[in-house]
Design a protein around this motif. Structure first.
Motif, short mmCIF file in Angstrom:
data_model
loop_
_atom_site.label_atom_id
_atom_site.label_comp_id
_atom_site.label_asym_id
_atom_site.label_seq_id
_atom_site.Cartn_x
_atom_site.Cartn_y
_atom_site.Cartn_z
N ASN A 225 0.88 -1.25 0.02
CA ASN A 225 -0.09 0.02 -0.20
C ASN A 225 0.90 1.14 0.14
N VAL A 226 1.33 1.67 -1.42
CA VAL A 226 2.19 2.80 -1.40
C VAL A 226 1.59 4.15 -1.48
N TYR A 227 2.16 4.92 -0.84
CA TYR A 227 1.54 6.40 -1.27
C TYR A 227 2.76 6.93 -1.97
N GLY A 228 2.51 7.32 -3.21
CA GLY A 228 3.57 7.89 -4.07
C GLY A 228 2.91 8.89 -4.99
N GLU A 229 3.69 9.90 -5.53
CA GLU A 229 3.16 10.75 -6.67
C GLU A 229 4.33 10.81 -7.85
N PRO A 230 3.80 9.79 -8.56
CA PRO A 230 4.94 9.53 -9.63
C PRO A 230 5.12 10.36 -10.65
N GLY A 231 6.30 10.20 -11.20
CA GLY A 231 6.70 11.22 -12.20
C GLY A 231 7.33 10.48 -13.32
N ILE B 167 17.75 19.26 -25.65
CA ILE B 167 16.60 19.56 -26.67
C ILE B 167 15.98 18.28 -27.09
N ALA B 168 16.43 17.30 -27.47
CA ALA B 168 15.78 16.17 -27.95
C ALA B 168 15.72 15.11 -26.47
N TRP B 169 14.75 14.60 -26.55
CA TRP B 169 14.47 13.83 -25.03
C TRP B 169 13.91 12.36 -25.43
N SER B 170 14.39 11.52 -24.58
CA SER B 170 13.96 10.18 -24.81
C SER B 170 13.06 9.77 -23.24
N THR B 171 12.11 9.04 -23.56
CA THR B 171 11.08 8.99 -22.30
C THR B 171 10.75 7.76 -21.81
N TRP B 172 10.98 7.34 -20.67
CA TRP B 172 10.26 5.94 -20.12
C TRP B 172 8.80 6.16 -19.67
N SER B 173 8.15 5.36 -20.29
CA SER B 173 6.68 5.53 -20.11
C SER B 173 6.14 5.52 -18.95
N CYS B 174 5.37 6.45 -18.27
CA CYS B 174 4.54 6.58 -17.13
C CYS B 174 3.42 7.36 -17.30
N ALA C 157 3.29 1.96 -13.34
CA ALA C 157 4.59 1.22 -14.06
C ALA C 157 5.81 1.12 -13.28
N PRO C 158 6.43 0.14 -13.54
CA PRO C 158 7.73 0.02 -13.11
C PRO C 158 8.57 1.27 -13.48
N THR C 159 8.35 1.59 -14.63
CA THR C 159 9.03 2.78 -15.23
C THR C 159 8.86 4.18 -14.76
N CYS C 160 8.02 4.40 -13.76
CA CYS C 160 7.67 5.51 -13.14
C CYS C 160 8.76 5.83 -11.95
N ALA C 161 8.91 7.10 -11.91
CA ALA C 161 9.83 7.45 -10.48
C ALA C 161 8.79 7.78 -9.44
N GLY C 162 9.30 7.72 -8.34
CA GLY C 162 8.43 8.22 -7.14
C GLY C 162 7.54 7.03 -6.60
N GLY D 29 14.57 4.38 -3.81
CA GLY D 29 14.37 5.10 -4.91
C GLY D 29 13.98 4.23 -6.16
N ASP D 30 14.01 4.87 -7.17
CA ASP D 30 13.59 4.17 -8.47
C ASP D 30 14.80 4.48 -9.69
N ALA D 31 15.21 3.19 -9.90
CA ALA D 31 16.48 3.37 -11.03
C ALA D 31 16.00 2.84 -12.40
N PHE D 32 17.03 3.51 -13.17
CA PHE D 32 16.68 3.73 -14.64
C PHE D 32 17.83 3.22 -15.24
N ASP D 33 17.79 2.55 -16.44
CA ASP D 33 18.78 1.93 -17.18
C ASP D 33 18.61 2.45 -18.76
N LEU D 34 19.72 3.10 -19.17
CA LEU D 34 19.77 3.76 -20.34
C LEU D 34 19.80 3.11 -21.47
N ALA D 35 20.06 1.69 -21.32
CA ALA D 35 19.96 0.88 -22.51
C ALA D 35 18.56 0.35 -22.82
N ASP D 36 17.54 0.41 -21.70
CA ASP D 36 16.11 0.29 -22.06
C ASP D 36 15.69 1.20 -23.08
#
Length: 254
Positions: free
Chosen positions: A145-151, A160-167, A175-180, A202-209
């Motif tokens: 039962n997590v209280y979070g405010e995901p990002g 300028i050019a951005w790559s994004t994990w889906s959330c 989704a596990p690809t959200c932070a928070g 915290g929430d970890a991210f891998d550039l390889a994804d």
């Protein structure tokens, strides 16, 4: 309170943004022990600086955020904003599993902040490459039962050019690809290194994804899970993603 203070400063100006009033902050380390934003008489620090680690060692300051590029707060934002940029520089001050930390800046509903790591960068290496620290916690100590405010997290090489994990979902479970969504366990008193993932929380991210090898900037965007009340007496300053810190696990300059 941060583990270490840096005495440097760059100019602050107010700029317009499609998502709100953006505060644009120039490059370099910032002074965090006084309300001196905008005082251009303080020179920018040219060395990397060091933070102490729980094991007695030290780590380069640019393994964490060194620059707030822009801040476009959403509705019901503001908590911690008067402490920018210091509040998001350096290691996290997590509150543990049962309460959220308060050494944060609240982005507000759909707010966005862009951060840099100069002169360092994130590189793709073994396992996850960087960790985003918010202030999620377990309600009544229940990890289910997590209280979070995901990002939503994005990275860029040039800002300028951005790559994004889906959330995209605004309902738990996120989704596990959200932070928070995971509590922060590392702090100046926890004896847990902010570079020791997953022990640090915290929430970890891998550039390889995303098929990437290198990134200099991280963007955090609140996904709008919390509505901002329209009635003025019910409005708050704590809505949205609450950013504590970001640590680089795989750094161009270790």
């Amino acid at each position: 309170m941060r583990w270490f203070s840096f005495f440097a400063l760059a100019p602050l100006c107010a700029c317009a943004s499609s998502t709100g009033d953006a505060r644009q902050l120039d490059a370099g380390f910032f002074r965090g022990d006084a309300d001196v934003l905008g005082d251009t008489s303080v020179p920018v620090r040219t060395d990397a600086g060091l933070y102490p680690l729980p094991d007695g060692g030290t780590v380069r300051a640019d393994r964490f955020v060194t620059r707030v590029v822009s801040f476009a707060p959403g509705e019901c934002a503001g908590f911690g904003a008067e402490k920018l940029p210091d509040v998001v520089l350096g290691p996290p001050e997590g509150g543990g599993t049962s309460q959220g930390g308060t050494d944060v800046v609240s982005l507000g509903r759909l707010g966005t902040i862009v951060l840099g790591f100069e002169p360092n960068a994130i590189v793709d290496g073994p396992g996850p490459d960087f960790v985003v620290f918010e202030n999620a916690f377990y309600i009544a100590g229940n990890p289910n039962n997590v209280y979070g405010e995901p990002g939503e997290i994005s990275v860029s090489e040039d800002g300028i050019a951005w790559s994004t994990w889906s959330c995209t979902t605004t309902k738990a479970p996120w989704a596990p690809t959200c932070a928070g969504i995971h509590p922060v366990l590392s702090s100046s008193t926890s004896n847990i290194s902010p570079l020791d993932y997953p022990a640090c929380g915290g929430d970890a991210f891998d550039l390889a994804d995303l098929g990437l090898k290198h990134a200099k900037f991280v963007r955090v965007h609140d996904i709008g899970w919390q509505d901002c009340p329209t009635e003025p007496s019910k409005r708050t300053t704590t809505n949205g993603f609450d950013l504590d810190a970001i640590s680089i696990l795989n750094a161009e300059k270790p």
